[in-house]
Design a protein around this motif. Sequence first.
Motif, PDB file in Angstrom:
ATOM      1  N   ASP A  27       0.809  -1.214   0.000  1.00 39.55           N
ATOM      2  CA  ASP A  27       0.000   0.000   0.000  1.00 39.55           C
ATOM      3  C   ASP A  27       0.844   1.267   0.000  1.00 39.55           C
ATOM      4  OD1 ASP A  27      -2.305  -1.494  -0.052  1.00 39.55           O
ATOM      5  OD2 ASP A  27      -2.499  -1.535   2.115  1.00 39.55           O
ATOM      6  N   ARG A  37       2.622   4.277  -3.868  1.00 34.99           N
ATOM      7  CA  ARG A  37       1.481   5.000  -4.417  1.00 34.99           C
ATOM      8  C   ARG A  37       1.724   5.643  -5.761  1.00 34.99           C
ATOM      9  NH1 ARG A  37       0.752  10.501  -0.931  1.00 34.99           N
ATOM     10  NH2 ARG A  37      -0.387  11.143  -2.769  1.00 34.99           N
ATOM     11  N   GLU A  53      -0.880   8.070  -9.754  1.00 36.37           N
ATOM     12  CA  GLU A  53      -0.827   8.160  -8.293  1.00 36.37           C
ATOM     13  C   GLU A  53      -2.074   7.517  -7.713  1.00 36.37           C
ATOM     14  OE1 GLU A  53      -0.487  11.503  -4.735  1.00 36.37           O
ATOM     15  OE2 GLU A  53      -0.846  12.156  -6.781  1.00 36.37           O
ATOM     16  N   GLN A  54      -1.881   6.711  -6.675  1.00 37.41           N
ATOM     17  CA  GLN A  54      -3.019   6.113  -5.992  1.00 37.41           C
ATOM     18  C   GLN A  54      -3.511   7.092  -4.934  1.00 37.41           C
ATOM     19  OE1 GLN A  54      -2.404   2.470  -3.744  1.00 37.41           O
ATOM     20  NE2 GLN A  54      -4.376   1.719  -4.456  1.00 37.41           N
TER      21      GLN A  54
END
Length: 102
Positions: A38, A41, A87-88
């Motif tokens: 996670d 990103r 980009e997350q």
Amino acid sequence: MPLADTLAVLRDAAEEAGVTVRTATHRRGRDRVQVMPDLERYRVTLTAGGAVVMQGAWSIRETGERKFRSWIGSYGSMPGARITLAEQVADGTWIELRAWPD
């Protein structure tokens, strides 16, 4: 153990570790697994003919920017190549920041 069972075990273990795991099937029917923590990103993706050829993700935007430029130099001559930097965001979706060719 069948591949589907192996992938299910891997997904469960990744979920416990807080890691996102994605599976994809190649045209020849072989599966591959991508593990993307996670924290990563910023993602650079190389596609050709609409299919993902290669993908990488980093936690630092400057690294993603550098890889984006590097991949253009390394893979830009590939027929049908498209390279994106994304980009997350907080809801888990990916926003495209840059694309080559424009």
